[in-house]
Write a protein that holds these residues in place. Structure first.
Motif, PDB file in Angstrom:
ATOM      1  N   ALA A   1       0.830  -1.202   0.000  1.00 38.84           N
ATOM      2  CA  ALA A   1       0.000   0.000   0.000  1.00 38.84           C
ATOM      3  C   ALA A   1       0.867   1.256   0.000  1.00 38.84           C
ATOM      4  O   ALA A   1       0.589   2.227  -0.717  1.00 38.84           O
TER       5      ALA A   1
ATOM      6  N   GLU B   1       2.457   1.689  -3.414  1.00 34.29           N
ATOM      7  CA  GLU B   1       1.536   2.289  -4.391  1.00 34.29           C
ATOM      8  C   GLU B   1       1.484   3.810  -4.227  1.00 34.29           C
ATOM      9  O   GLU B   1       1.370   4.542  -5.220  1.00 34.29           O
ATOM     10  N   GLN B   2       1.588   4.279  -3.003  1.00 35.06           N
ATOM     11  CA  GLN B   2       1.563   5.727  -2.771  1.00 35.06           C
ATOM     12  C   GLN B   2       2.833   6.405  -3.285  1.00 35.06           C
ATOM     13  O   GLN B   2       2.820   7.605  -3.586  1.00 35.06           O
TER      14      GLN B   2
ATOM     15  N   CYS C   1      -1.245   8.254   3.731  1.00 36.62           N
ATOM     16  CA  CYS C   1      -2.272   7.697   2.856  1.00 36.62           C
ATOM     17  C   CYS C   1      -2.034   6.208   2.610  1.00 36.62           C
ATOM     18  O   CYS C   1      -2.984   5.420   2.529  1.00 36.62           O
ATOM     19  N   GLY C   2      -0.763   5.809   2.505  1.00 36.31           N
ATOM     20  CA  GLY C   2      -0.440   4.395   2.323  1.00 36.31           C
ATOM     21  C   GLY C   2      -0.852   3.569   3.525  1.00 36.31           C
ATOM     22  O   GLY C   2      -1.387   2.463   3.382  1.00 36.31           O
TER      23      GLY C   2
ATOM     24  N   CYS D   1      -4.641   3.311   3.362  1.00 36.92           N
ATOM     25  CA  CYS D   1      -5.092   2.355   2.343  1.00 36.92           C
ATOM     26  C   CYS D   1      -4.772   0.921   2.748  1.00 36.92           C
ATOM     27  O   CYS D   1      -5.575  -0.001   2.527  1.00 36.92           O
TER      28      CYS D   1
ATOM     29  N   ILE E   1      -8.374  -0.228   0.951  1.00 34.74           N
ATOM     30  CA  ILE E   1      -9.041   0.524  -0.120  1.00 34.74           C
ATOM     31  C   ILE E   1      -8.046   0.818  -1.231  1.00 34.74           C
ATOM     32  O   ILE E   1      -6.829   0.887  -0.996  1.00 34.74           O
ATOM     33  N   PRO E   2      -8.507   0.979  -2.472  1.00 34.82           N
ATOM     34  CA  PRO E   2      -7.590   1.292  -3.579  1.00 34.82           C
ATOM     35  C   PRO E   2      -6.878   2.629  -3.364  1.00 34.82           C
ATOM     36  O   PRO E   2      -7.423   3.557  -2.761  1.00 34.82           O
ATOM     37  N   SER E   3      -5.676   2.721  -3.890  1.00 34.29           N
ATOM     38  CA  SER E   3      -4.868   3.934  -3.713  1.00 34.29           C
ATOM     39  C   SER E   3      -5.494   5.150  -4.370  1.00 34.29           C
ATOM     40  O   SER E   3      -5.325   6.282  -3.904  1.00 34.29           O
TER      41      SER E   3
ATOM     42  N   TRP F   1      -8.371   6.144  -4.319  1.00 36.32           N
ATOM     43  CA  TRP F   1      -9.342   6.814  -3.465  1.00 36.32           C
ATOM     44  C   TRP F   1      -8.716   7.949  -2.675  1.00 36.32           C
ATOM     45  O   TRP F   1      -9.398   8.879  -2.253  1.00 36.32           O
ATOM     46  N   THR F   2      -7.412   7.874  -2.438  1.00 31.92           N
ATOM     47  CA  THR F   2      -6.712   8.965  -1.742  1.00 31.92           C
ATOM     48  C   THR F   2      -5.946   9.858  -2.714  1.00 31.92           C
ATOM     49  O   THR F   2      -5.720  11.033  -2.431  1.00 31.92           O
TER      50      THR F   2
ATOM     51  N   ARG G   1      -5.203  -4.265  -6.253  1.00 37.37           N
ATOM     52  CA  ARG G   1      -3.971  -3.963  -5.513  1.00 37.37           C
ATOM     53  C   ARG G   1      -2.818  -4.672  -6.211  1.00 37.37           C
ATOM     54  O   ARG G   1      -2.980  -5.728  -6.828  1.00 37.37           O
TER      55      ARG G   1
END
Length: 462
Positions: A24, A27-28, A67-68, A71, A76-78, A80-81, A138
């Motif tokens: 997560a 991804e951020q 945010c990571g 998530c 939740i999917p990245s 969304w932030t 993800r």
């Protein structure tokens, strides 16, 4: 209130597998690369970019790490932030730079597209490698490696176009404001398309045919975007070259006119020399007849001849500007107009000679045209040019000229005076205004009571 919230976050992290939380946060980092792309494009337009850029990235790093964690904890999917973060980045860039909203929208939309397409490709590759074992929406190890690798490739390969080429077009004198008001929609719509094309769940991509289509569309669309940006940049560069060529052509035309003016002055001097002996013979005949009244009358008529009228040849120390002033002022003076010129400009100032002469030449050329077309009333031209050494250095120019009241071709459109006949109007007005804006100055044009007034101020630095 804060204690229960902190307890919930700690329990959520404890229940999240380390790999899930790690992915997560990874991804951020993709979104953080988008922040870096925004910084690269806005770098040259920031005050103290090293300090502000470091602060910008530091706050962004902390934000996306949080945010990571969010998530990874909630699963939740990245996006969304990431999507709500884009407006915040836009507001911060507006605060850090002097760029208008339309250009900031282009920067943020371009970075958003890069973030979305890289994440989309990473998700497709993750599904292609892991198949049914992939986590829904993800990335796993294959996707994360591809995600970070594409982010690095994007930052390295796009450094030059985003840092040097695209920001340079923001100050292009050949591009109108309407262009920037619309062009940001191109990457914005492209980003929306990429987000919309993302599958609602990974089951859509488990079909090999759909996976191939998704991968092909992502690659082809990215190539299309690169080509589109290149074509936009190329057209802007070509427009700048054409504008520079027109300026050089105008400057060369001014030099040609100045040469013609010098040749005319030489011809007039020869004409005066040729006629001197005739005048001497006429005066000798009057003197022989002891006709003093005739001599006085003859000398009075000679003194009023236009060829014998004194014409200043030196208005200021700036050689190129002085040549333009001499040419146009002599032209207007020969039309029978009253010319009042005062210029205080040193030989060297911080502006290109061609640019300065083109701007002043446009003002005087249009003023001369207006006076030429004037059929009645007093003809007047008043020019004031003053250079202030500063700091900051500045150049002030005012050109006032009469024009025919019967001519109503001066119009006002969107607050700007537009005309094709009177001084300081038409294409000349647009060129003068654009030059003033490029030097962080102002240009205003107004008319009343048969007098047109043009006022220009340029900031020329220290």
């Amino acid at each position: 209130m804060f204690a229960p919230l902190g307890e919930i976050i700690r329990n959520g992290i404890a229940q999240t597998t380390p790999s899930g939380l790690f992915f997560a946060i990874g991804e951020q980092l993709n979104a953080l690369s988008g922040l870096a792309l925004c910084l690269i494009m806005a770098w040259s337009h920031m005050d103290n970019p090293r300090r502000n850029g470091t602060l910008f990235m530091s706050i962004g790093l902390v934000w996306f790490l949080l945010c990571g964690v969010l998530c990874g904890t909630l699963g939740i999917p990245s996006l969304w932030t990431v999507i709500p973060t884009a407006p915040l980045v836009l507001l911060v860039l507006r605060w850090l730079t002097e760029l208008p909203w339309r250009q900031l929208l282009l920067i943020v939309a371009t970075a958003s597209y890069m973030v979305a397409i890289v994440y989309y490709l990473s998700l497709v590759i993750d599904v292609a490698v892991l198949g049914a074992d992939s986590t829904n929406l993800r990335v796993g190890w294959p996707g994360l490696v591809n995600l970070l690798l594409l982010d690095v490739i994007a930052l390295v390969s796009l450094w030059h176009p985003l840092h040097d080429s695209i920001p340079a077009t923001f100050d292009s004198p050949s591009i109108s404001k309407g262009f920037w008001q619309l062009i940001w929609l191109f990457p914005f719509v492209s980003s929306a398309i990429v987000v919309w094309c993302m599958p609602a769940d990974n089951s859509t991509l488990l079909d090999s045919h759909m996976l191939e289509i998704a991968f092909t569309v992502a690659v082809v669309y990215s190539c299309f975007m690169v080509l589109a940006y290149f074509l936009i940049w190329y057209m802007i560069q070509q427009s700048d070259r054409l504008l520079a060529a027109r300026r050089r052509q105008h400057y060369e035309a001014l030099q040609t006119l100045q040469l013609q003016h010098m040749n005319e002055r030489i011809r007039e001097a020869r004409q005066i020399k040729h006629n001197v002996r005739h005048h001497i013979h006429s005066l000798q005949a009057l003197a022989a007849a002891e006709d003093m009244d005739g001599i006085r009358s003859y000398l009075d008529e000679m003194s009023k001849h236009r060829l014998l009228q004194p014409a200043p040849m030196q208005y200021c120390e700036h050689a190129s500007l002085n040549a333009v002033l001499v040419y146009y002022c002599d032209w207007v003076r020969h039309l029978g107009a009253d010319v009042d010129v005062k210029a205080a400009v040193p030989q060297y100032i911080n502006i290109n000679n061609a640019e300065l002469c083109s701007m002043v030449g446009n003002l005087l050329e249009n003023a001369t045209e207006a006076i030429t077309q004037q059929t009645q009333g007093e003809r007047r031209l008043k020019v004031r040019i003053r250079y202030r050494s500063g700091p900051p250095a500045a150049l002030f120019i005012t050109v006032d000229n009469t024009y025919g009241e019967a001519d109503t071709s001066i119009e006002q459109i969107d607050g700007d005076l537009v005309s094709t006949k009177h001084g300081g109007t038409g294409l000349g007005t647009a060129t003068v205004r654009e030059t003033a804006e490029r030097h962080h100055g102002t240009a205003s044009f107004e008319h009343s009571d048969g007098m047109f007034r043009a006022s220009v101020m340029l900031c020329l630095g220290d």
